[in-house]
Every structure is written in structure tokens, then in C-alpha cells.
Design a protein around this motif. Sequence first.
Motif, PDB file in Angstrom:
ATOM      1  N   ARG A   1       0.825  -1.209   0.000  1.00  0.00           N
ATOM      2  CA  ARG A   1       0.000   0.000   0.000  1.00  0.00           C
ATOM      3  C   ARG A   1       0.863   1.265   0.000  1.00  0.00           C
ATOM      4  O   ARG A   1       0.479   2.281  -0.583  1.00  0.00           O
ATOM      5  N   LEU A   2       2.015   1.194   0.642  1.00  0.00           N
ATOM      6  CA  LEU A   2       2.917   2.341   0.583  1.00  0.00           C
ATOM      7  C   LEU A   2       3.460   2.545  -0.827  1.00  0.00           C
ATOM      8  O   LEU A   2       3.570   3.680  -1.310  1.00  0.00           O
ATOM      9  N   ARG A   3       3.819   1.447  -1.482  1.00  0.00           N
ATOM     10  CA  ARG A   3       4.280   1.566  -2.879  1.00  0.00           C
ATOM     11  C   ARG A   3       3.188   2.127  -3.770  1.00  0.00           C
ATOM     12  O   ARG A   3       3.458   2.958  -4.654  1.00  0.00           O
ATOM     13  N   ARG A   4       1.962   1.695  -3.542  1.00  0.00           N
ATOM     14  CA  ARG A   4       0.842   2.202  -4.334  1.00  0.00           C
ATOM     15  C   ARG A   4       0.657   3.703  -4.105  1.00  0.00           C
ATOM     16  O   ARG A   4       0.374   4.465  -5.043  1.00  0.00           O
ATOM     17  N   LEU A   5       0.818   4.154  -2.839  1.00  0.00           N
ATOM     18  CA  LEU A   5       0.703   5.576  -2.522  1.00  0.00           C
ATOM     19  C   LEU A   5       1.798   6.371  -3.222  1.00  0.00           C
ATOM     20  O   LEU A   5       1.538   7.425  -3.833  1.00  0.00           O
ATOM     21  N   GLU A   6       3.034   5.871  -3.183  1.00  0.00           N
ATOM     22  CA  GLU A   6       4.135   6.567  -3.832  1.00  0.00           C
ATOM     23  C   GLU A   6       3.955   6.592  -5.347  1.00  0.00           C
ATOM     24  O   GLU A   6       4.240   7.603  -6.010  1.00  0.00           O
ATOM     25  N   ASP A   7       3.436   5.512  -5.922  1.00  0.00           N
ATOM     26  CA  ASP A   7       3.201   5.477  -7.373  1.00  0.00           C
ATOM     27  C   ASP A   7       2.161   6.509  -7.764  1.00  0.00           C
ATOM     28  O   ASP A   7       2.292   7.189  -8.786  1.00  0.00           O
ATOM     29  N   ARG A   8       1.114   6.619  -6.935  1.00  0.00           N
ATOM     30  CA  ARG A   8       0.059   7.579  -7.257  1.00  0.00           C
ATOM     31  C   ARG A   8       0.560   9.013  -7.147  1.00  0.00           C
ATOM     32  O   ARG A   8       0.199   9.879  -7.951  1.00  0.00           O
ATOM     33  N   LEU A   9       1.430   9.264  -6.150  1.00  0.00           N
ATOM     34  CA  LEU A   9       1.963  10.611  -5.967  1.00  0.00           C
ATOM     35  C   LEU A   9       3.114  10.911  -6.930  1.00  0.00           C
ATOM     36  O   LEU A   9       3.448  12.080  -7.151  1.00  0.00           O
TER      37      LEU A   9
END
Length: 300
Positions: A30-38
Motif C-alpha cells: 500500500r505504501l508503494r501504491r501511494l508513492e506510485d500515485r503521488l
Amino acid sequence: MEIFARVVAAGSMSAAARDLGLSPAVVSKRLRRLEDRLGTRLLQRTTRQLALTEAGQGYHARVVAILASVEEAEDFVTRRSDRARGTLKVSAPTSFGRMHIAPHLARFLKDNPDLSFSLDLSDELIDIVGEGYDLAIRIAELEDSSLVARRLAPVHRVLCAAPAYLERAGTPASVAELQDDHVCISTRQQEIWRLDGPQGLELVRTGGPIRTNSSEVVREALLAGLGIALRSTWDVGPELREGRLQVVLPQFRASKNVGLYAVYPTRRFLPAKVRFFIDFLAQLYGPEPYWDKGLANWSR
């Protein structure tokens, strides 16, 4: 956002995963997904530690504010129903938390069945906002702060020693004799005692065969008869009542301005869970706390 903030507060993904009831793999994903989105990296990851990037620092400051606003919005409904919900995260001093908070949690949680409790014990000064605490219990002479504090009880600190030590070394009759002829045990953080007496403030520089950062080590050394210590009655009340410790120089004590406080970030939109716990402690301790009962007038 909540996962990101919890990882920063906990210092590791595995610790945050335990707090959230998730697996480390889910937290990482979920952290990787957050960083990808940002489109930017928020955390620098190594095998031993996590560190915020410059972007992560700015994002974290704003996320903490956003999560607080979300909690305030949810608490608007909670307060209307007058029920405490969620997780209450509290920081407290090690010995005090073990002796005077932990034994009463069952009663508090029984009265608030929709609430879970996270109690972290530390003698360090915690950044309650930065580390995501709802409130902290502090024993201090509080200085000006952006935080809100409510006094829960007075704190009385007296000079005391074991009878075996006094039989061996004698009983000091003055502050000068205390400093020159006796072993005064303290932590490194409190190597100078500020004592209020008949002539006003007097300072005592402590020293002895033991150097420690642990108040509990000082307590055990005191009970073992190694010297004289300045202790709170909440800590050694039973030993004083039983005669295992004796007060010396009862006309002297630590600053009367020291108290037990509940410290929290803001009075505005105070969550019901915080308000209920503070009220619980204030009623439990009060202006004449239970640990002072049965002690002589020098404890007041």
C-alpha cells in the motif's frame, strides 16, 4: 495516509503492521501504491531503518493534520452519541504507568467497550503530535507550550532512605550535611536536586557509586540501603507506610509546582475517548490521591 503516518510513528513497517493488524507485505504494497500515485518517493528504505525523504517530510506534516481533521469529524458524531470509540494512544512515564495506570485499565475498558487502548511507557519526553499520541501523562513543572494540559493530581517528593543505611551512615540534620557526608542517589537527568525548605530554595549536587538513566534502578538502590534518594510518594508510599523507608529532612521537599498532568494537542474538538480517559484519571487520583493516604503531614 493512515498507514503511512503509522509507519513513520512506529519507525518500521513490521511495527506499523502489528499496530494496524495487517501483514508487513500489505503495508509495503500500500505504501508503494501511494508513492506510485503521488509520483515520488516518501521513504528511504534500508534493511535497518526507514527515513523520510524531503517530499516525505512535507507530506507527513500535512497527513497528520488531515488525519486529525478526519478524527474530529468522526468524533462530532461520537460525542453526540456520548460513546468512546477507536484506539486511544497514550504515553506515560515508565514506573507511573506500570503502577498507577495499568492496574486501572480493566475498569476503564469495561466502561468503554467500543474502545481499545495503546499504552507506551517511556521516561523520554515524547513528541505527542509528531508520533501520533492522543495524550501523554507527564510529571513535571510545565513550561509554556502549544499543547493543552490538565492537572490531575499533586506530586509530593521527599528525601528518604532505608533504615539500614541510616543506621550505618547516620541521619542528616542539614542540607550541607546531606551533600557532604551522605550518598545521594539519582538519575543522570536529575543530578542536581532543587529543594524547597524553611530558608527557600537550596541546591544539592548528587553523586555516588551508581550512575544510571533509570529511575527504577535508583529505587532499587534506595531499598537496598545504598543511600538517600528524592522520591515521589506515588512511587514509595507503601514502603514509607511499612517502615521499609524513612523520611529524612522532612522540612525539605522538591518544588511544590510539580504536578501530574494530562497533556494533549488541542482543546478544540477534543475526542470523546480522550475526554473520557482524562476525566477517569482526574476522578481516580484527585487533589488528595490514594497513594498519599496514611502518610504523615510531610507528604502534603
